[in-house]
Design an enzyme around this catalytic site. Structure first.
Site, PDB file in Angstrom:
ATOM      1  N   GLY A  14       0.803  -1.223   0.000  1.00  0.00           N
ATOM      2  CA  GLY A  14       0.000   0.000   0.000  1.00  0.00           C
ATOM      3  C   GLY A  14       0.837   1.274   0.000  1.00  0.00           C
ATOM      4  O   GLY A  14       2.065   1.242   0.139  1.00  0.00           O
ATOM      5  N   HIS A  15       0.157   2.393  -0.090  1.00  0.00           N
ATOM      6  CA  HIS A  15       0.826   3.679  -0.176  1.00  0.00           C
ATOM      7  C   HIS A  15       1.558   4.016   1.121  1.00  0.00           C
ATOM      8  O   HIS A  15       1.100   3.686   2.196  1.00  0.00           O
ATOM      9  CB  HIS A  15      -0.159   4.791  -0.535  1.00  0.00           C
ATOM     10  CG  HIS A  15      -1.344   4.881   0.366  1.00  0.00           C
ATOM     11  ND1 HIS A  15      -2.405   4.000   0.306  1.00  0.00           N
ATOM     12  CD2 HIS A  15      -1.652   5.743   1.352  1.00  0.00           C
ATOM     13  CE1 HIS A  15      -3.293   4.325   1.209  1.00  0.00           C
ATOM     14  NE2 HIS A  15      -2.870   5.377   1.860  1.00  0.00           N
ATOM     15  N   ASN A  16       2.699   4.634   0.969  1.00  0.00           N
ATOM     16  CA  ASN A  16       3.519   5.141   2.088  1.00  0.00           C
ATOM     17  C   ASN A  16       4.228   4.046   2.879  1.00  0.00           C
ATOM     18  O   ASN A  16       4.914   4.347   3.867  1.00  0.00           O
ATOM     19  CB  ASN A  16       2.688   5.963   3.091  1.00  0.00           C
ATOM     20  CG  ASN A  16       1.992   7.135   2.443  1.00  0.00           C
ATOM     21  OD1 ASN A  16       2.478   7.662   1.457  1.00  0.00           O
ATOM     22  ND2 ASN A  16       0.853   7.528   2.973  1.00  0.00           N
TER      23      ASN A  16
ATOM     24  N   SER B 191       1.017   2.834   4.943  1.00  0.00           N
ATOM     25  CA  SER B 191       1.805   3.490   5.999  1.00  0.00           C
ATOM     26  C   SER B 191       2.423   2.545   7.010  1.00  0.00           C
ATOM     27  O   SER B 191       2.952   2.988   8.033  1.00  0.00           O
ATOM     28  CB  SER B 191       0.956   4.544   6.735  1.00  0.00           C
ATOM     29  OG  SER B 191       0.510   5.513   5.816  1.00  0.00           O
TER      30      SER B 191
END
Lengths: 375, 375, 375
Positions: free
Chosen positions: A258-260, A278
């Site tokens: 996922g993002h981050n 994250s």
């Protein structure tokens, strides 16, 4: 190649004729003659040798050749750590993917993209504006390299790999077929607190998600050196900054990052692993197949998580976790053992109730005469 | 852009100098000077500000700037609902994907396909016979749009997206890299009832699947407006009619939607979710990562299913489910708590047996002297 | 086509007017007139007929048409095994994918590749050196066929399918969009025994994976005849020899098959199934959605494994397994039942403790007066 030369590359020794000329490394059942080196580094493979046409073999230290092979096996390489020797053998006999030097006329390279002279760009590869392809990099058919992306030297992009805009790959990365690096994050927000927020805090659905507003991703993905991304895997870009994957980390097929997310060095994430936004993963972490990790958790360095586990909380360094929800391995085993013995426990309690009824006359009388079970 | 203009777009207020000119929105650690607006809308980000070169920031209502920043932070935007403000900020600073107007000469467009004048069709995009590409739609490299497919206006097809024949996309859909919409359903039938049918009804394997006959899919997929399909996700077509996904529904990476599934509006299906054939999902449903849903079940509107759950039965509207098999959240927590305390329960029962033996002389004598545990 | 002709193809009988001319097979709700044959082979579909414009229908043996349809439905085909008849019907009304004969000028075919005269190679398809495309095979846009690969006659490669170098497909295989067959195995080794080895044997992390050395894959993938590989699925090549998938086996979307895996004939592996390296699966095995199978295990023929299960041990032939870890189905049900009743069991034990305390004075006195529960 002489048997002795192969042994030298593996730092192993030869017994028998070390001058045998070898052309291929094969499974024992596929050996066709003296030019085929049969790999028989475990018991199962060793057992196949008598039915094989092998003349030269690789065996593990301490392995006994079946006696009927005396005189048939003329030379053998003896290795100490078979799995590690296998890596060396397959370096010697590697079959590199077909790639022609230069930019193929049926490729598309944006006028302002920069492709190193000795890089290879195949038919139907697309190199976007201002993208840079490093020295010795290989871009196979149907690869998309987005605008401003940077491909480090010696990297290999397999057919259908998608490298998003502004994504940066270090040196010697391998992106397997149809992997997609640099997708938008899955991030939406409701004007008022929505169902998920209330479900997490109260366990009930209060608000409803009447509208899902998109949170654009303006960040990117940065891969270190020697990173591998498996076939069909998907790596989302950061919202504002970068999703990062450290040097030497290997990601298997159909993994979702996922993002981050921040992943350290030399990790192994096996097939179908999913890591939500994250989350921070240390160095040398191993997530076995199908592990799911929630968003915003921390997994310490050298942790190992068993297959199919669902991680919802932080995991300390050097720990072994398993289960859903994931708990330390010893505790998970205890729970499985308990589950398996649960039927017996229910019977025990029924029996105790009946016997106690005979003593204190309370509770319900047993349906059948009390016979104390002997365990 | 002036700080005041950004604040206006977010319906937020400015404190300090509202004339600061901003060029980028950045993570606090990446701020390089007065033109970089540092996003510091939570505690962790706020804590990074003292080490940052930020001069202009966005903070949450009520956040206290560290005192050492007085005089350094010259202007700040103060927002009420940070996640929602983030969406607004990232609209302002969006980095749209590179696309050139018109049909690139290295694209393939079937002679009888219809491409809107202001649509963009990139190199190596394929538009099949009779397909229609709506106004303002963007078709990036390596996208396949099958025969008779319809792409709604303003839709964005990322590299490697596959739109099957006859598939219909509404307006403003986003199909992420390597997503495949309109695949044949996974549907096979045995001449006589096979192993699965007997396993479901009797728990045992009676028939065997000697032959698997293919059930062709002649249906299609219809996506509403503002639907997103994540990278590598797969949406199968209906057998006879259409698999449907309603307006505003967002589907994450590597999700699998089976044939004939009906999904309502504004749902969120997170990474690795799998929904088997003919299942019906209401509006605003949230399925967290890796949730599996069996075929032919119904999930009511506003339901939330926790990550890694396996849904085998209908789920009522507005409920929160979790576990495998999925049950209401409170019950799942009760089960996890029970599991965690199971070891203690086994010990309690052993103790009770020993004490009861001392009273009634029945059962087995305890292996060690009875010491009542104190809990 | 006449109703009678369709019935003949299904080995079914017609009631009413068998001369009705049919043009399409449709869902009852989509029937527009006498040329549309409404498929109403289950109760739900049958119930839709009164609101439909259907004149000709297919129904299951023994189904009663609603009385208000008398005189409206003019002809009906009556079938015995509806799911099987459906397969026949969809053969009759199949909508084959668009493909033009010959090699499209915008395709790339290596000079030494061999493409059968009646095969179809679409725009942007890539056929590598020495690859062979069999008679009647269809290669759709954006497909990559690697060097030395062999595509059997009548096979169909959907857009974005990746066929790796040296991979062999039998006759009539179907590779769905963005499937990748022949990826490198996920195989790495540490110079010294690493964290996973110690976690498996001791439950603790002793060694650390300071360096992950790649084990190259020089093997291949061999698919039998009539194999299907789902959209986005990934099949890794063998390390030295071949990963094999037997005749008639069907693999669904987003399935991951590891290196060296051997799968028998007529198996069904549903969406998101993952099978780790070197596992051996017999014939006619069914793995439901999201099943994970560990490496080096054996699954006997005709076994059925329920959705979401995690298989870590061998499974006997003809058995039905479920759960995590997967156990025989009856045992899994027993465990779920036990879990659901656990809260009650804890209460029972609290009660027993209190009553026994009243008898023997040992243990802790109950917090509240003892009231024996009546169950």
């Amino acid at each position: 190649m002489k048997l002795s030369e192969i042994a030298a590359a593996l730092d192993a020794r030869v017994e028998g004729d070390e001058t045998i000329m070898i052309r291929r490394a094969v499974h024992p059942s596929e050996a066709e003659g003296p030019e085929d080196l049969a790999l028989a580094m475990d018991k199962d493979l060793l057992a196949l040798l008598p039915g094989s046409k092998a003349v030269a073999v690789v065996v593990a230290e301490g392995a006994e050749l079946p006696p009927e092979l005396t005189g048939i096996i003329r030379g053998r390489i003896v290795v100490k750590r078979p799995r590690y020797a296998m890596a060396g053998l397959l370096d010697v006999f590697e079959k590199p993917v077909h790639a022609e030097p230069g930019i193929h006329p049926q490729a598309y390279v944006a006028p302002d993209a920069v492709v190193a002279e000795d890089a290879s760009v195949a038919p139907f590869a697309y190199i976007g504006p201002r993208a840079r392809i490093g020295a010795g990099a290989v871009v196979l058919p149907h690869v998309t390299v987005g605008a401003d992306a940077v491909i480090g030297e010696g990297s290999l992009l397999h057919p259908g790999a998608r490298i998003g805009e502004r994504v940066v790959l270090g040196a010697r990365c391998i992106i397997h077929p149809n992997a997609a690096v640099g997708n938008d994050g899955f991030s939406f927000v409701t004007p008022e607190p929505g169902s998920v927020e209330s479900a997490k805090t109260t366990g009930r659905v209060v608000g409803t998600n009447v509208l899902l507003r998109r949170v654009n991703s303006i960040g990117t993905v940065i891969l270190g050196d020697d990173v591998e991304i498996g076939a069909g895997a998907t790596i989302d870009r950061g919202t504002v900054t970068a999703t990062r994957i450290g040097n030497g980390t290997k990601i298997d097929n159909l993994v979702q990052i996922g993002h981050n997310v921040q992943i350290g060095t030399n990790c192994m994430l096996c097939g179908h692993v999913g890591v939500a936004g994250s989350t921070v993963i240390g160095d040398r972490v191993v997530l076995a197949g199908k592990v799911g990790v929630a968003d915003h958790v921390k997994i310490g360095s050298d942790a190992v998580v068993a297959a199919n586990s669902g991680v919802g909380t932080d995991i300390p360094a050097k720990s072994v976790y398993m289960g859903y929800p994931a708990v330390p391995r010893a505790r998970a085993f205890e729970q499985y053992k308990g589950l398996a013995r649960l039927k017996r426990l229910f019977a025990d309690v029924v029996d105790l109730k009946a016997r106690l009824h005979a003593v204190d006359g309370q509770g319900k009388a047993p349906a059948k005469p009390v016979v104390a079970e002997q365990d």
